[in-house]
Scaffold this active site. Structure first.
Site, PDB file in Angstrom:
ATOM      1  N   ALA A   1      -6.953   0.452  -2.374  1.00  0.00           N
ATOM      2  CA  ALA A   1      -7.577   0.933  -1.141  1.00  0.00           C
ATOM      3  C   ALA A   1      -9.094   0.981  -1.288  1.00  0.00           C
ATOM      4  CB  ALA A   1      -7.035   2.321  -0.816  1.00  0.00           C
TER       5      ALA A   1
ATOM      6  N   GLN B   1       0.470   3.072   0.130  1.00  0.00           N
ATOM      7  CA  GLN B   1       1.183   4.183  -0.521  1.00  0.00           C
ATOM      8  C   GLN B   1       1.501   5.366   0.398  1.00  0.00           C
ATOM      9  OE1 GLN B   1      -0.825   5.119  -4.297  1.00  0.00           O
ATOM     10  NE2 GLN B   1      -1.498   3.012  -4.395  1.00  0.00           N
TER      11      GLN B   1
ATOM     12  N   VAL C   1      -8.912  -5.100 -16.156  1.00  0.00           N
ATOM     13  CA  VAL C   1     -10.022  -4.758 -17.049  1.00  0.00           C
ATOM     14  C   VAL C   1      -9.397  -4.053 -18.249  1.00  0.00           C
ATOM     15  CG1 VAL C   1     -12.084  -3.332 -17.343  1.00  0.00           C
ATOM     16  CG2 VAL C   1     -11.697  -4.530 -15.178  1.00  0.00           C
TER      17      VAL C   1
ATOM     18  N   CYS D   1      -2.652  12.666  -3.147  1.00  0.00           N
ATOM     19  CA  CYS D   1      -1.937  13.256  -2.013  1.00  0.00           C
ATOM     20  C   CYS D   1      -1.097  14.465  -2.418  1.00  0.00           C
ATOM     21  CB  CYS D   1      -1.066  12.233  -1.285  1.00  0.00           C
ATOM     22  SG  CYS D   1      -0.546  12.875   0.322  1.00  0.00           S
TER      23      CYS D   1
ATOM     24  N   ALA E   1      -6.127   8.241   0.505  1.00  0.00           N
ATOM     25  CA  ALA E   1      -6.705   7.039   1.118  1.00  0.00           C
ATOM     26  C   ALA E   1      -7.722   7.452   2.181  1.00  0.00           C
ATOM     27  CB  ALA E   1      -5.591   6.189   1.734  1.00  0.00           C
ATOM     28  N   ALA E   2      -7.458   8.577   2.835  1.00  0.00           N
ATOM     29  CA  ALA E   2      -8.379   9.077   3.862  1.00  0.00           C
ATOM     30  C   ALA E   2      -9.732   9.424   3.239  1.00  0.00           C
ATOM     31  CB  ALA E   2      -7.782  10.299   4.550  1.00  0.00           C
TER      32      ALA E   2
ATOM     33  N   CYS F   1      -4.268  14.680   4.565  1.00  0.00           N
ATOM     34  CA  CYS F   1      -2.899  14.312   4.290  1.00  0.00           C
ATOM     35  C   CYS F   1      -2.062  14.890   5.420  1.00  0.00           C
ATOM     36  CB  CYS F   1      -2.510  14.940   2.951  1.00  0.00           C
ATOM     37  SG  CYS F   1      -0.935  14.400   2.373  1.00  0.00           S
TER      38      CYS F   1
HETATM   39  C1  LIG Z   1       3.704   9.122  -2.226  1.00  0.00           C
HETATM   40  C2  LIG Z   1       2.277   9.003  -1.804  1.00  0.00           C
HETATM   41  C3  LIG Z   1       1.896   9.524  -0.576  1.00  0.00           C
HETATM   42  C4  LIG Z   1       0.570   9.443  -0.169  1.00  0.00           C
HETATM   43  N1  LIG Z   1       0.232   9.930   1.068  1.00  0.00           N
HETATM   44  C5  LIG Z   1      -1.033   9.795   1.512  1.00  0.00           C
HETATM   45  C6  LIG Z   1      -1.383  10.218   2.830  1.00  0.00           C
HETATM   46  O1  LIG Z   1      -0.551  10.698   3.603  1.00  0.00           O
HETATM   47  N2  LIG Z   1      -2.664  10.081   3.208  1.00  0.00           N
HETATM   48  C7  LIG Z   1      -3.616   9.533   2.397  1.00  0.00           C
HETATM   49  O2  LIG Z   1      -4.753   9.419   2.806  1.00  0.00           O
HETATM   50  N3  LIG Z   1      -3.314   9.135   1.126  1.00  0.00           N
HETATM   51  C8  LIG Z   1      -2.059   9.251   0.669  1.00  0.00           C
HETATM   52  N4  LIG Z   1      -1.730   8.810  -0.602  1.00  0.00           N
HETATM   53  C9  LIG Z   1      -2.800   8.486  -1.568  1.00  0.00           C
HETATM   54  C10 LIG Z   1      -3.440   7.122  -1.430  1.00  0.00           C
HETATM   55  O3  LIG Z   1      -2.483   6.107  -1.360  1.00  0.00           O
HETATM   56  C11 LIG Z   1      -4.370   6.913  -2.609  1.00  0.00           C
HETATM   57  O4  LIG Z   1      -5.240   8.003  -2.694  1.00  0.00           O
HETATM   58  C12 LIG Z   1      -5.189   5.630  -2.453  1.00  0.00           C
HETATM   59  O5  LIG Z   1      -4.345   4.517  -2.505  1.00  0.00           O
HETATM   60  C13 LIG Z   1      -6.247   5.561  -3.542  1.00  0.00           C
HETATM   61  O6  LIG Z   1      -6.890   4.326  -3.550  1.00  0.00           O
HETATM   62  P1  LIG Z   1      -7.438   3.694  -4.923  1.00  0.00           P
HETATM   63  O7  LIG Z   1      -8.050   2.398  -4.550  1.00  0.00           O
HETATM   64  O8  LIG Z   1      -8.241   4.697  -5.631  1.00  0.00           O
HETATM   65  O9  LIG Z   1      -6.142   3.452  -5.790  1.00  0.00           O
HETATM   66  P2  LIG Z   1      -4.995   2.394  -5.530  1.00  0.00           P
HETATM   67  O10 LIG Z   1      -4.846   2.134  -4.078  1.00  0.00           O
HETATM   68  O11 LIG Z   1      -3.817   2.905  -6.274  1.00  0.00           O
HETATM   69  O12 LIG Z   1      -5.521   1.037  -6.203  1.00  0.00           O
HETATM   70  C14 LIG Z   1      -5.889   0.946  -7.551  1.00  0.00           C
HETATM   71  C15 LIG Z   1      -5.941  -0.525  -7.932  1.00  0.00           C
HETATM   72  O13 LIG Z   1      -6.561  -0.635  -9.211  1.00  0.00           O
HETATM   73  C16 LIG Z   1      -5.831  -1.564  -9.993  1.00  0.00           C
HETATM   74  N5  LIG Z   1      -6.045  -1.290 -11.429  1.00  0.00           N
HETATM   75  C17 LIG Z   1      -5.516  -0.309 -12.184  1.00  0.00           C
HETATM   76  N6  LIG Z   1      -5.959  -0.424 -13.445  1.00  0.00           N
HETATM   77  C18 LIG Z   1      -6.786  -1.483 -13.483  1.00  0.00           C
HETATM   78  C19 LIG Z   1      -7.536  -2.116 -14.500  1.00  0.00           C
HETATM   79  N7  LIG Z   1      -7.513  -1.680 -15.755  1.00  0.00           N
HETATM   80  N8  LIG Z   1      -8.261  -3.207 -14.182  1.00  0.00           N
HETATM   81  C20 LIG Z   1      -8.289  -3.683 -12.913  1.00  0.00           C
HETATM   82  N9  LIG Z   1      -7.600  -3.127 -11.917  1.00  0.00           N
HETATM   83  C21 LIG Z   1      -6.851  -2.038 -12.196  1.00  0.00           C
HETATM   84  C22 LIG Z   1      -4.399  -1.404  -9.546  1.00  0.00           C
HETATM   85  O14 LIG Z   1      -3.650  -2.580  -9.840  1.00  0.00           O
HETATM   86  C23 LIG Z   1      -4.571  -1.160  -8.056  1.00  0.00           C
HETATM   87  O15 LIG Z   1      -4.523  -2.358  -7.324  1.00  0.00           O
HETATM   88  C24 LIG Z   1      -0.396   8.838  -1.022  1.00  0.00           C
HETATM   89  C25 LIG Z   1      -0.004   8.284  -2.240  1.00  0.00           C
HETATM   90  C26 LIG Z   1       1.321   8.356  -2.635  1.00  0.00           C
HETATM   91  C27 LIG Z   1       1.741   7.751  -3.939  1.00  0.00           C
END
Ligand SMILES: Cc1cc2nc3c(=O)[nH]c(=O)nc-3n(C[C@H](O)[C@H](O)[C@H](O)COP(=O)(O)OP(=O)(O)OC[C@H]3O[C@@H](n4cnc5c(N)ncnc54)[C@H](O)[C@@H]3O)c2cc1C
Lengths: 430, 131
Positions: free
Chosen positions: A41, A71, A106, A193, A341-342, A374
């Site tokens: 995200a 997610q 990475v 979340c 994600a928000a 959330c």
């Molecule tokens: C059950 C559940 C319910 C949720 N409900 C909500 C909700 O209602 N509202 C809301 O806003 N949010 C919600 N979330 C949370 C939201 O999905 C996350 O906060 C959001 O996806 C975070 O984004 P991110 O990019 O930090 O991580 P992610 O979207 O998880 O992406 C991380 C990326 O980094 C990559 N990565 C990991 N390690 C490495 C590495 N070493 N090298 C290169 N790439 C790597 C992964 O492959 C992945 O593609 C929920 C999550 C879950 C699991």
């Protein structure tokens, strides 16, 4: 450009005159090399915004994962309403043009030499590094737990992925059919979340009522602290609702081990270990930084965010205090709150706006207030649209929606609105 | 709410509805053309648009009433999920989409019939006078 994207872009350009997103209005001609670790995200949202705002920069995104998962939809799959295909798409669909995507992970961060290393051993140098790797679900930290067990022997866990969320939905249905004790809870430490553990408890309760089986199931929520949610008014409201719905709460209970054969779960409590029998358990594992981040110099060196490897970051700018050309965005950011994600929707524009300003020779002034949201599903067709900041103040986006009232319109936002808003965010438009 | 600019809302809608956004927009455009055509025909026939308008309004209100009860089902919810005025206002607003389509269709059909009825009546009258 695909035909659909062309149509959308054309129509949006027509609307652009009516309103211009503040961070996109400013651009930088800088030829800086920006590396983004992670295409989730946060990573994709950053890439899209940077492509618009820094057209001459070299932008490299590094992530081995090809599929993209929405997610926030996992809880709706766990409720039995959505299917895994509704939350699954391809990262390639959101990758902006002109971005180099290295399909590897990475493996090492070397901020002293401004470089990262990938699985194949390739060194990638950067001028700026944006860490957006998300977090690691540490199922191994729970003795006896394995993701392969999800869906069997009364074990559920919607966090593990879309298929596991679907298996969890089936496990909930079987539990309601057979009756018994259902255990819910959350891990200690930072988690994404933090509303989802409560959502799953409410969903199981509502499903049992609808099936006319509420009398046959005993629901227990194991809170990791002395409350069920860290924001006081929400904690009060959910505690009240749990009491009304006959959901028991055990405080300061943190899941340490499960014995799937005998269906017993061991919790660490203030008074030592306690073992509870269950017929159904919703497991949420401890969460921490991915290994490559954890083993790097990037995490906090002391304080409560150090042990799990969260990247040290200024809570307003998300900039690393020791490595000023490094930023952390999304779940990996070592800031209080903000693991939704928000939150990314607010964090990404702030980091990009400040980066654009800096590379254009201006001083960036955008700052993040800890916005976290959330929609707390409290049953089928009902949710509370909970939004708050670092200080735990409720910060409702819509003045006409009461954040502590169960409403259909809040459910509608969760069920019909979030996915579109999320995808627009990945493309840098929301 | 300040971040919900028209551009942002447009992108969210296009990501949510996909191809359906374009189908709905095309339908809206077609209905607008139909309404304009029917209004022009009524004017040419020197007929008041009052009757088709009243018929369209009745059809619109009835459709809104019916769809207000159906809208929660579209979101996997039951009508009992509506909790308070804000929920009802939103259910009504969503119902106004199909209601708008129905009302527009009724106006077009009633307007054209009314205009052509008048044209037929005038022709008959002219014929009768001549005959
Ligand atoms: C059950 C559940 C319910 C949720 N409900 C909500 C909700 O209602 N509202 C809301 O806003 N949010 C919600 N979330 C949370 C939201 O999905 C996350 O906060 C959001 O996806 C975070 O984004 P991110 O990019 O930090 O991580 P992610 O979207 O998880 O992406 C991380 C990326 O980094 C990559 N990565 C990991 N390690 C490495 C590495 N070493 N090298 C290169 N790439 C790597 C992964 O492959 C992945 O593609 C929920 C999550 C879950 C699991």
């Amino acid at each position: 450009m695909k035909r659909r994207e062309f149509l959308i872009a054309g129509s949006a350009a027509a609307l652009e005159g009516l309103s211009v997103n503040a961070s996109q209005a400013q651009t930088s001609e800088s030829r800086a090399k920006i590396v983004i670790a992670g295409a989730g995200a946060a990573g994709l949202s950053l890439a899209s915004r940077l492509r618009h705002g820094m057209p001459n920069a070299t932008i490299v995104i590094v992530d081995a994962k090809k599929q993209h998962h929405f997610q926030p939809g996992y809880t709706l799959i766990g409720a039995g309403l959505w299917s895994p295909s509704q939350v699954t798409s391809n990262n390639a669909d959101y990758m902006p043009r002109g971005i180099e995507w290295i399909q590897e992970a990475v493996t090492a961060f070397e901020p002293e030499t401004n470089a990262v290393f990938t699985t194949s051993g390739t060194r990638i140098d950067y001028d700026f590094l944006l860490v957006a790797t998300g977090l690691k679900l540490d199922y191994d930290a729970i003795e006896g737990m394995d993701t392969a067990l999800i869906g069997q022997n009364g074990i559920a866990s919607v966090y593990a992925g879309p298929n596991e969320a679907q298996a969890s939905a089936a496990a909930i249905d079987r539990f309601i059919e057979t009756g018994g004790i259902g255990l819910f809870g959350r891990p200690t430490g930072e988690m994404k979340c933090a509303g989802a553990p409560l959502k799953m408890t409410f969903i199981a309760d509502d499903k049992a009522r609808r099936a006319g089986r509420r009398g046959a199931v005993e629901l227990i929520y194991n809170a990791h602290t002395g409350g069920v949610f860290s924001v006081p008014p929400v904690n009060e409201r959910v505690t009240e609702m749990f009491a009304e719905r006959n959901i028991a709460v055990n405080y300061t209970h943190v899941l340490a081990a499960i014995d799937p054969g005998s269906k017993r779960a061991t919790y660490r409590t203030a008074d030592g270990e306690v073992t509870l029998d269950y017929d159904f358990i919703h497991v949420i594992p401890p969460m921490r930084a991915p290994d490559a981040v954890l083993d790097s110099p990037l995490p906090w060196q002391d304080g409560n965010l150090a042990a799990d490897g969260w990247v040290e970051a200024d809570k307003a700018t998300l900039r690393h205090p020791r490595y000023p050309n490094v930023f952390a965005v999304g779940d990996i950011a070592g800031v209080p709150r903000g693991k939704t994600a928000a939150s990314v929707k607010w964090q990404a524009p702030i980091v990009v706006a400040n980066l654009i300003a800096e590379t254009a020779g201006r001083t960036g002034s955008a700052s993040y207030n800890g916005y976290t949201s959330c929609p707390m599903v409290t049953g089928f067709g009902k949710a509370m649209l909970i939004e708050f900041d670092y200080e735990g103040n409720l910060t409702p986006s819509f003045p006409f929606i009461d954040p502590l009232k169960e409403q259909w319109v809040s459910w509608l936002i969760e069920e019909k609105g979030l996915l579109g808003a999320y995808r627009a965010m990945l493309r840098g438009y929301a | 709410m300040s971040d919900f600019s028209p551009v942002v809302v447009f992108y969210i809608l296009s990501e949510s509805l996909g191809i359906w956004l374009w189908i709905v927009l095309a339908l809206a455009l077609a209905l607008l053309v139909g309404i304009t055509y029917a209004a022009l025909r009524l004017r040419a026939a020197d007929r008041s648009p009052a009757r088709p308008l009243v018929m369209a309004a009745i059809a619109g209100v009835l459709t809104t009433a019916i769809f207000t009860f159906l809208v929660p089902g579209w979101s996997h919810a039951e009508i009992s999920a509506l909790n308070g005025p804000v929920d009802y206002v939103f259910a009504i607003l969503f119902s106004m989409v199909p209601a708008g389509i129905v009302a527009a269709l009724v106006f077009i059909i009633a307007g054209l019939r009314c205009a052509s009825g008048m044209a037929r009546t005038s022709k008959n009258l002219v014929g009768a006078i001549k005959g």
